[in-house]
Design a protein around this motif. Structure first.
Motif, PDB file in Angstrom:
ATOM      1  N   VAL A  25       0.837  -1.200   0.000  1.00  0.00           N
ATOM      2  CA  VAL A  25       0.000   0.000   0.000  1.00  0.00           C
ATOM      3  C   VAL A  25       0.874   1.253   0.000  1.00  0.00           C
ATOM      4  O   VAL A  25       2.042   1.210   0.387  1.00  0.00           O
ATOM      5  CB  VAL A  25      -0.963   0.028   1.218  1.00  0.00           C
ATOM      6  CG1 VAL A  25      -1.916  -1.160   1.188  1.00  0.00           C
ATOM      7  CG2 VAL A  25      -0.199   0.049   2.529  1.00  0.00           C
ATOM      8  N   THR A  26       0.282   2.353  -0.410  1.00  0.00           N
ATOM      9  CA  THR A  26       0.973   3.641  -0.378  1.00  0.00           C
ATOM     10  C   THR A  26       0.540   4.433   0.844  1.00  0.00           C
ATOM     11  O   THR A  26      -0.494   4.156   1.450  1.00  0.00           O
ATOM     12  CB  THR A  26       0.653   4.472  -1.641  1.00  0.00           C
ATOM     13  OG1 THR A  26      -0.752   4.701  -1.683  1.00  0.00           O
ATOM     14  CG2 THR A  26       1.120   3.774  -2.897  1.00  0.00           C
ATOM     15  N   GLY A  27       1.351   5.432   1.173  1.00  0.00           N
ATOM     16  CA  GLY A  27       0.989   6.365   2.235  1.00  0.00           C
ATOM     17  C   GLY A  27       1.297   5.900   3.640  1.00  0.00           C
ATOM     18  O   GLY A  27       0.993   6.600   4.603  1.00  0.00           O
ATOM     19  N   LEU A  28       1.885   4.722   3.805  1.00  0.00           N
ATOM     20  CA  LEU A  28       2.275   4.210   5.112  1.00  0.00           C
ATOM     21  C   LEU A  28       3.724   3.749   5.036  1.00  0.00           C
ATOM     22  O   LEU A  28       4.235   3.453   3.958  1.00  0.00           O
ATOM     23  CB  LEU A  28       1.393   3.041   5.540  1.00  0.00           C
ATOM     24  CG  LEU A  28      -0.070   3.342   5.836  1.00  0.00           C
ATOM     25  CD1 LEU A  28      -0.851   2.045   6.061  1.00  0.00           C
ATOM     26  CD2 LEU A  28      -0.217   4.265   7.043  1.00  0.00           C
ATOM     27  N   ASP A  32       4.934   3.051  10.639  1.00  0.00           N
ATOM     28  CA  ASP A  32       3.504   3.255  10.927  1.00  0.00           C
ATOM     29  C   ASP A  32       2.823   1.938  11.302  1.00  0.00           C
ATOM     30  O   ASP A  32       1.949   1.902  12.169  1.00  0.00           O
ATOM     31  CB  ASP A  32       2.781   3.835   9.696  1.00  0.00           C
ATOM     32  CG  ASP A  32       3.266   5.211   9.305  1.00  0.00           C
ATOM     33  OD1 ASP A  32       3.641   6.005  10.197  1.00  0.00           O
ATOM     34  OD2 ASP A  32       3.273   5.494   8.084  1.00  0.00           O
ATOM     35  N   VAL A 163      -3.767  -2.431   8.196  1.00  0.00           N
ATOM     36  CA  VAL A 163      -3.558  -1.263   7.339  1.00  0.00           C
ATOM     37  C   VAL A 163      -4.554  -0.160   7.687  1.00  0.00           C
ATOM     38  O   VAL A 163      -4.181   1.019   7.802  1.00  0.00           O
ATOM     39  CB  VAL A 163      -3.633  -1.654   5.843  1.00  0.00           C
ATOM     40  CG1 VAL A 163      -3.733  -0.433   4.944  1.00  0.00           C
ATOM     41  CG2 VAL A 163      -2.429  -2.509   5.468  1.00  0.00           C
ATOM     42  N   ALA A 164      -5.821  -0.518   7.881  1.00  0.00           N
ATOM     43  CA  ALA A 164      -6.832   0.474   8.230  1.00  0.00           C
ATOM     44  C   ALA A 164      -6.505   1.154   9.561  1.00  0.00           C
ATOM     45  O   ALA A 164      -6.633   2.381   9.701  1.00  0.00           O
ATOM     46  CB  ALA A 164      -8.218  -0.158   8.264  1.00  0.00           C
ATOM     47  N   ARG A 167      -3.613   3.571   9.074  1.00  0.00           N
ATOM     48  CA  ARG A 167      -4.066   4.798   8.413  1.00  0.00           C
ATOM     49  C   ARG A 167      -4.807   5.712   9.402  1.00  0.00           C
ATOM     50  O   ARG A 167      -4.580   6.917   9.436  1.00  0.00           O
ATOM     51  CB  ARG A 167      -4.970   4.462   7.233  1.00  0.00           C
ATOM     52  CG  ARG A 167      -4.241   3.866   6.051  1.00  0.00           C
ATOM     53  CD  ARG A 167      -5.110   3.889   4.795  1.00  0.00           C
ATOM     54  NE  ARG A 167      -4.574   3.102   3.717  1.00  0.00           N
ATOM     55  CZ  ARG A 167      -3.517   3.408   2.980  1.00  0.00           C
ATOM     56  NH1 ARG A 167      -2.854   4.518   3.220  1.00  0.00           N
ATOM     57  NH2 ARG A 167      -3.121   2.615   1.995  1.00  0.00           N
ATOM     58  N   LYS A 168      -5.643   5.103  10.220  1.00  0.00           N
ATOM     59  CA  LYS A 168      -6.400   5.882  11.216  1.00  0.00           C
ATOM     60  C   LYS A 168      -5.450   6.516  12.228  1.00  0.00           C
ATOM     61  O   LYS A 168      -5.608   7.699  12.573  1.00  0.00           O
ATOM     62  CB  LYS A 168      -7.411   4.976  11.919  1.00  0.00           C
ATOM     63  CG  LYS A 168      -8.285   5.687  12.908  1.00  0.00           C
ATOM     64  CD  LYS A 168      -9.307   4.736  13.508  1.00  0.00           C
ATOM     65  CE  LYS A 168     -10.155   5.455  14.541  1.00  0.00           C
ATOM     66  NZ  LYS A 168     -11.095   4.555  15.203  1.00  0.00           N
ATOM     67  N   LYS A 170      -2.359   7.299  11.820  1.00  0.00           N
ATOM     68  CA  LYS A 170      -1.541   8.317  11.165  1.00  0.00           C
ATOM     69  C   LYS A 170      -2.321   9.625  10.998  1.00  0.00           C
ATOM     70  O   LYS A 170      -1.740  10.703  11.034  1.00  0.00           O
ATOM     71  CB  LYS A 170      -1.064   7.803   9.810  1.00  0.00           C
ATOM     72  CG  LYS A 170       0.019   8.673   9.200  1.00  0.00           C
ATOM     73  CD  LYS A 170       0.675   7.986   8.023  1.00  0.00           C
ATOM     74  CE  LYS A 170       1.832   8.842   7.551  1.00  0.00           C
ATOM     75  NZ  LYS A 170       2.643   8.169   6.555  1.00  0.00           N
ATOM     76  N   GLN A 171      -3.632   9.534  10.849  1.00  0.00           N
ATOM     77  CA  GLN A 171      -4.476  10.710  10.692  1.00  0.00           C
ATOM     78  C   GLN A 171      -4.726  11.425  12.011  1.00  0.00           C
ATOM     79  O   GLN A 171      -5.092  12.579  12.027  1.00  0.00           O
ATOM     80  CB  GLN A 171      -5.815  10.342  10.051  1.00  0.00           C
ATOM     81  CG  GLN A 171      -5.688   9.917   8.607  1.00  0.00           C
ATOM     82  CD  GLN A 171      -6.996   9.388   8.048  1.00  0.00           C
ATOM     83  OE1 GLN A 171      -7.950   9.163   8.773  1.00  0.00           O
ATOM     84  NE2 GLN A 171      -7.021   9.159   6.743  1.00  0.00           N
TER      85      GLN A 171
END
Length: 172
Positions: A25-28, A32, A163-164, A167-168, A170-171
């Motif tokens: 995945v991207t963005g991680l 993270d 992954v979810a 992402r959470k 990181k936000q």
């Protein structure tokens, strides 16, 4: 890309069951993902097939080499010991693996597993999360022959939830 390191007796193809799941995945980053995997108390918050994690001998809440722990998954009460623990550092994948078992040694219902994870930063701001497990014993034969493929599907849900959750976090 890097591979899982297998101990003698648990090499895929030579055990009763083997499963492999992976996401890229991207963005991680590995950094993270790592805290969510390295802290078993967090597993039930993003993976419904994990319950009652706890450490022994005053260890935890994060993994360390040799740490003994317990959790329930796939209907099995699993005793486990961390056999590989390499946190993420630039240029090298993070790794964690444990030997897990359910049932008495020598019993017909004994299940032994080697469950390994590899988290690797890739080019273009991508991260790869690979989890593989080999299993030995009669329960492993039943799981391997189940057309519903509970291990493949369960571990994929673990990856999706991991992954979810990353992402959470990181936000936040």
């Amino acid at each position: 890309m890097s591979d899982i390191l297998w101990p003698a007796g648990y090499v895929p193809g030579f055990t009763e069951n083997f499963v492999s799941n992976e996401v890229i995945v991207t963005g991680l980053t590995a950094a993270d993902i790592w805290p969510l995997l390295d802290t078993p108390d967090l597993w039930p918050t993003y993976y419904a097939n994990s319950a009652e994690p706890r450490f022994y001998d005053g260890k935890g809440p994060r993994f360390s080499a040799g740490a003994r722990f317990f959790f329930k998954t796939f209907g099995f009460p699993v005793e486990a010991q961390v056999v590989e623990h390499v946190p993420p550092v630039p240029g090298q994948p993070a790794r964690v693996a444990w030997h897990g078992w359910a049932g008495e040694e020598g019993a017909a219902d004994r299940l032994d597993v080697h469950h390994a994870w590899l988290i690797e930063d890739l080019s273009e701001e991508r991260v790869r999360v690979l989890t593989q497990e080999t299993q030995k014993g009669q329960p492993a034969v039943a799981l391997a022959n189940d057309p519903a493929q509970p291990m493949i599907n369960g571990h994929q849900q673990w990856l999706i939830g991991l992954v979810a959750a990353a992402r959470k976090a990181k936000q936040s």
